[in-house]
Write an enzyme that holds these catalytic residues in place. Structure first.
Site, PDB file in Angstrom:
ATOM      1  N   TYR A 135      15.007  27.135 -54.483  1.00  0.00           N
ATOM      2  CA  TYR A 135      14.306  28.386 -54.114  1.00  0.00           C
ATOM      3  C   TYR A 135      14.786  28.842 -52.740  1.00  0.00           C
ATOM      4  O   TYR A 135      14.935  28.028 -51.830  1.00  0.00           O
ATOM      5  CB  TYR A 135      12.789  28.155 -54.053  1.00  0.00           C
ATOM      6  CG  TYR A 135      12.205  27.744 -55.395  1.00  0.00           C
ATOM      7  CD1 TYR A 135      11.811  28.700 -56.326  1.00  0.00           C
ATOM      8  CD2 TYR A 135      12.064  26.402 -55.722  1.00  0.00           C
ATOM      9  CE1 TYR A 135      11.279  28.327 -57.552  1.00  0.00           C
ATOM     10  CE2 TYR A 135      11.529  26.014 -56.945  1.00  0.00           C
ATOM     11  CZ  TYR A 135      11.146  26.981 -57.858  1.00  0.00           C
ATOM     12  OH  TYR A 135      10.631  26.600 -59.066  1.00  0.00           O
ATOM     13  N   ARG A 175       6.571  38.086 -59.075  1.00  0.00           N
ATOM     14  CA  ARG A 175       6.639  37.236 -60.267  1.00  0.00           C
ATOM     15  C   ARG A 175       5.706  37.753 -61.357  1.00  0.00           C
ATOM     16  O   ARG A 175       6.042  37.759 -62.535  1.00  0.00           O
ATOM     17  CB  ARG A 175       6.171  35.802 -59.939  1.00  0.00           C
ATOM     18  CG  ARG A 175       7.174  34.898 -59.333  1.00  0.00           C
ATOM     19  CD  ARG A 175       6.530  34.030 -58.254  1.00  0.00           C
ATOM     20  NE  ARG A 175       6.534  34.812 -57.034  1.00  0.00           N
ATOM     21  CZ  ARG A 175       7.525  34.777 -56.150  1.00  0.00           C
ATOM     22  NH1 ARG A 175       8.486  33.912 -56.304  1.00  0.00           N
ATOM     23  NH2 ARG A 175       7.529  35.552 -55.099  1.00  0.00           N
ATOM     24  N   LYS A 184      -5.344  40.507 -57.785  1.00  0.00           N
ATOM     25  CA  LYS A 184      -4.213  41.453 -57.726  1.00  0.00           C
ATOM     26  C   LYS A 184      -3.050  40.937 -58.580  1.00  0.00           C
ATOM     27  O   LYS A 184      -2.217  41.720 -59.030  1.00  0.00           O
ATOM     28  CB  LYS A 184      -3.811  41.736 -56.275  1.00  0.00           C
ATOM     29  CG  LYS A 184      -3.331  40.557 -55.433  1.00  0.00           C
ATOM     30  CD  LYS A 184      -1.882  40.230 -55.603  1.00  0.00           C
ATOM     31  CE  LYS A 184      -1.512  38.925 -54.932  1.00  0.00           C
ATOM     32  NZ  LYS A 184      -0.155  38.461 -55.258  1.00  0.00           N
ATOM     33  N   ARG A 208       8.125  17.968 -54.810  1.00  0.00           N
ATOM     34  CA  ARG A 208       7.986  17.134 -56.010  1.00  0.00           C
ATOM     35  C   ARG A 208       9.341  16.602 -56.477  1.00  0.00           C
ATOM     36  O   ARG A 208       9.453  15.465 -56.923  1.00  0.00           O
ATOM     37  CB  ARG A 208       7.356  18.042 -57.082  1.00  0.00           C
ATOM     38  CG  ARG A 208       7.125  17.464 -58.423  1.00  0.00           C
ATOM     39  CD  ARG A 208       6.347  18.479 -59.249  1.00  0.00           C
ATOM     40  NE  ARG A 208       7.091  19.687 -59.515  1.00  0.00           N
ATOM     41  CZ  ARG A 208       7.539  20.060 -60.720  1.00  0.00           C
ATOM     42  NH1 ARG A 208       7.288  19.294 -61.767  1.00  0.00           N
ATOM     43  NH2 ARG A 208       8.204  21.170 -60.897  1.00  0.00           N
TER      44      ARG A 208
HETATM   45  N1  LIG Z   1       6.373  33.575 -53.701  1.00  0.00           N
HETATM   46  C1  LIG Z   1       5.685  34.371 -52.896  1.00  0.00           C
HETATM   47  O1  LIG Z   1       6.204  35.350 -52.373  1.00  0.00           O
HETATM   48  C2  LIG Z   1       4.266  34.083 -52.624  1.00  0.00           C
HETATM   49  C3  LIG Z   1       3.583  33.112 -53.339  1.00  0.00           C
HETATM   50  N2  LIG Z   1       2.277  32.858 -53.055  1.00  0.00           N
HETATM   51  C4  LIG Z   1       1.565  31.826 -53.770  1.00  0.00           C
HETATM   52  O2  LIG Z   1       2.136  30.560 -53.465  1.00  0.00           O
HETATM   53  C5  LIG Z   1       1.864  29.650 -54.523  1.00  0.00           C
HETATM   54  C6  LIG Z   1       3.149  28.939 -54.865  1.00  0.00           C
HETATM   55  O3  LIG Z   1       3.988  29.868 -55.514  1.00  0.00           O
HETATM   56  P1  LIG Z   1       5.550  29.990 -55.306  1.00  0.00           P
HETATM   57  O4  LIG Z   1       6.037  29.202 -54.173  1.00  0.00           O
HETATM   58  O5  LIG Z   1       5.842  31.446 -55.315  1.00  0.00           O
HETATM   59  O6  LIG Z   1       6.068  29.335 -56.622  1.00  0.00           O
HETATM   60  P2  LIG Z   1       7.472  29.574 -57.298  1.00  0.00           P
HETATM   61  O7  LIG Z   1       7.239  30.406 -58.505  1.00  0.00           O
HETATM   62  O8  LIG Z   1       8.494  30.001 -56.314  1.00  0.00           O
HETATM   63  O9  LIG Z   1       7.884  28.098 -57.713  1.00  0.00           O
HETATM   64  C7  LIG Z   1       7.227  27.384 -58.672  1.00  0.00           C
HETATM   65  C8  LIG Z   1       6.604  26.179 -58.036  1.00  0.00           C
HETATM   66  O10 LIG Z   1       5.813  25.577 -59.040  1.00  0.00           O
HETATM   67  C9  LIG Z   1       6.175  24.227 -59.168  1.00  0.00           C
HETATM   68  N3  LIG Z   1       6.040  23.889 -60.593  1.00  0.00           N
HETATM   69  C10 LIG Z   1       6.547  24.584 -61.626  1.00  0.00           C
HETATM   70  N4  LIG Z   1       6.214  23.965 -62.778  1.00  0.00           N
HETATM   71  C11 LIG Z   1       5.486  22.871 -62.432  1.00  0.00           C
HETATM   72  C12 LIG Z   1       4.853  21.843 -63.153  1.00  0.00           C
HETATM   73  N5  LIG Z   1       4.896  21.821 -64.479  1.00  0.00           N
HETATM   74  N6  LIG Z   1       4.209  20.896 -62.477  1.00  0.00           N
HETATM   75  C13 LIG Z   1       4.136  20.921 -61.144  1.00  0.00           C
HETATM   76  N7  LIG Z   1       4.701  21.882 -60.386  1.00  0.00           N
HETATM   77  C14 LIG Z   1       5.380  22.838 -61.027  1.00  0.00           C
HETATM   78  C15 LIG Z   1       7.602  24.139 -58.703  1.00  0.00           C
HETATM   79  O11 LIG Z   1       7.931  22.848 -58.273  1.00  0.00           O
HETATM   80  C16 LIG Z   1       7.585  25.128 -57.562  1.00  0.00           C
HETATM   81  O12 LIG Z   1       7.053  24.500 -56.418  1.00  0.00           O
HETATM   82  C17 LIG Z   1       1.264  30.488 -55.653  1.00  0.00           C
HETATM   83  O13 LIG Z   1      -0.118  30.345 -55.664  1.00  0.00           O
HETATM   84  C18 LIG Z   1       1.635  31.918 -55.270  1.00  0.00           C
HETATM   85  O14 LIG Z   1       0.697  32.863 -55.761  1.00  0.00           O
HETATM   86  C19 LIG Z   1       1.611  33.538 -52.070  1.00  0.00           C
HETATM   87  C20 LIG Z   1       2.230  34.490 -51.342  1.00  0.00           C
HETATM   88  C21 LIG Z   1       3.611  34.846 -51.560  1.00  0.00           C
HETATM   89  O1  LIG Z   2       1.337  37.334 -53.400  1.00  0.00           O
HETATM   90  C1  LIG Z   2       2.468  37.733 -53.403  1.00  0.00           C
HETATM   91  C2  LIG Z   2       2.938  38.751 -52.443  1.00  0.00           C
HETATM   92  O2  LIG Z   2       1.991  39.015 -51.455  1.00  0.00           O
HETATM   93  C3  LIG Z   2       3.409  37.212 -54.425  1.00  0.00           C
HETATM   94  O3  LIG Z   2       3.150  37.818 -55.645  1.00  0.00           O
HETATM   95  P1  LIG Z   2       3.967  37.340 -56.928  1.00  0.00           P
HETATM   96  O4  LIG Z   2       3.529  35.913 -57.203  1.00  0.00           O
HETATM   97  O5  LIG Z   2       3.613  38.276 -58.034  1.00  0.00           O
HETATM   98  O6  LIG Z   2       5.424  37.381 -56.597  1.00  0.00           O
END
Ligand SMILES: NC(=O)C1=CN([C@@H]2O[C@H](COP(=O)(O)OP(=O)(O)OC[C@H]3O[C@@H](n4cnc5c(N)ncnc54)[C@H](O)[C@@H]3O)[C@@H](O)[C@H]2O)C=CC1
Ligand SMILES: O=C(CO)COP(=O)(O)O
Length: 335
Positions: free
Chosen positions: A55, A262, A198, A38
């Site tokens: 990130y 998070r 979870k 974005r």
């Molecule tokens: N971080 C991890 O270790 C893991 C994350 N996930 C999932 O992946 C998905 C993405 O999470 P993450 O990459 O961790 O996010 P993040 O918390 O690292 O980053 C935030 C993301 O949200 C976007 N964002 C924030 N505010 C926004 C807004 N107002 N409008 C549009 N976009 C906005 C940012 O651009 C960024 O891409 C989530 O559903 C999370 O549960 C799944 C497995 C592992």
């Molecule tokens: O799904 C996740 C790890 O498997 C990430 O969890 P959090 O978004 O709480 O960091």
């Protein structure tokens, strides 16, 4: 020497998980990544320095493998797989640029562990309704795996769930590399709901820790949470499933206990007295459990499954209930 045919994979999202998934894909010799982010400044930075400045900035993003795109349409053109890796609350806006035709014949992979808050739907259900993507054309990336550990190349396991086992197995192949092992599984809905729930539990875990409860209490909370997840998932999608598998229990454990979570961090701030707004402002990252608590609570008005943990988190986040009081009440339900 035989050259492998190129496989194009689009990654949608610029956060930590998207960055980690791009890193995993770069391990595959035949894969070319088309990455939509974005933020225009992040795109410019990645083009010049080959790192995401916002990130996991240590991760090297080789330009011969990764092409960053300003337009979402450009990223998905010619891609066999389109990975959605944006928090569920924000997935609708960027996808407005496309319609069902753009996704026809592609496999859609949800890496999202959250629910679309405007409709209280799983991402796969929302994609079916909005873009007419057949369920059999979708996969979900699940399993206990924090992006930060992928960045450090720490051994991790993923589960790729799909109603189409060939699709799950094929995508699992793309997610398997030196430091990640991915296994296919058929239980798409079970895995998706468990991954959403979870996050609510991790939030509760963070809240109790922030208030001052110890490891003894947290273990009881998590054990009871597994039963709560079992009750809800069985009510919405009854079928045989082994909830002790890593896609369910493993992910619950890592999220409830990890320093990288998070959701746990967000809950911890709430337990220490931050308001919801203040905790959100302080975190640059998104805690899906915040939105999930409302969606699951709302869904459960229909199912009426006993869900004391989800109810407590909902009341704290959305009704201004005091965390200390809610945990006192919750104690009466735990065994
Ligand atoms: N971080 C991890 O270790 C893991 C994350 N996930 C999932 O992946 C998905 C993405 O999470 P993450 O990459 O961790 O996010 P993040 O918390 O690292 O980053 C935030 C993301 O949200 C976007 N964002 C924030 N505010 C926004 C807004 N107002 N409008 C549009 N976009 C906005 C940012 O651009 C960024 O891409 C989530 O559903 C999370 O549960 C799944 C497995 C592992
Ligand atoms: O799904 C996740 C790890 O498997 C990430 O969890 P959090 O978004 O709480 O960091």
């Amino acid at each position: 020497m035989t050259t492998l045919p190129t496989e194009k994979v689009a990654v949608i999202g610029g956060g930590s998980w998207a960055t980690a998934l791009v890193k995993i894909l770069c391990e595959q010799p035949q894969v070319q990544v088309r990455w939509w982010l974005r933020n225009a400044e992040d795109i410019a930075h990645i083009r010049t320095y080959h790192h995401n400045p916002s990130y996991l900035s240590d991760v090297y993003l080789p330009p011969r493998k990764v092409k960053v795109c300003e337009r979402l349409k450009e990223s998905i053109r010619g891609a066999q797989y389109v990975i959605l890796a944006i928090p569920a609350a924000y997935v609708q806006e960027p996808l407005r640029e496309i319609n069902a035709t753009h996704l026809r014949d592609k496999r859609i992979v949800s890496a999202i562990k959250g629910m679309v808050p405007t409709t209280n739907q799983l991402v796969t259900d929302w994609m079916q309704d909005t873009y007419q993507v057949p369920l059999s054309h979708m996969c979900v990336i699940a399993g206990p795996c924090h992006a930060e550990e992928v960045a450090l190349e720490k051994q991790s396991y993923l589960t790729i769930a799909s109603t189409d086992q060939a699709c799950a197995a094929d995508f699992a192949r793309l997610m398997t590399c030196r430091f990640v092992t991915a296994h296919p599984l058929a239980d798409l809905y079970g895995v998706e709901y468990a991954a959403v729930m979870k996050n609510i539990v991790a939030l509760a875990s963070g809240i109790t820790h922030g208030i001052g409860y110890g490891d003894n209490f947290q273990a009881v909370l998590v054990a009871n949470a597994m039963q709560e997840i079992r009750r809800f998932v069985t009510a919405v999608d009854p079928r045989e499933r082994d909830l002790s598998a890593s896609a369910y229990l493993g992910d619950l454990l890592v999220t409830a206990y990890s320093q990288f979570s998070r959701n746990r961090l967000f809950g911890n701030m709430i337990g220490r007295g931050y308001s919801v707004k203040a905790a959100q402002l302080e975190m640059k990252m998104v805690a899906e459990g915040y939105f999930a608590a409302k969606s699951i609570y709302t869904m459960n008005q229909r199912y009426q499954v006993p869900m004391p943990i989800t109810n407590a988190v909902y009341r704290i986040l959305y009704e201004g209930a005091a965390p200390v009081h809610e945990m006192e009440e919750l104690k009466k339900h735990l065994k």
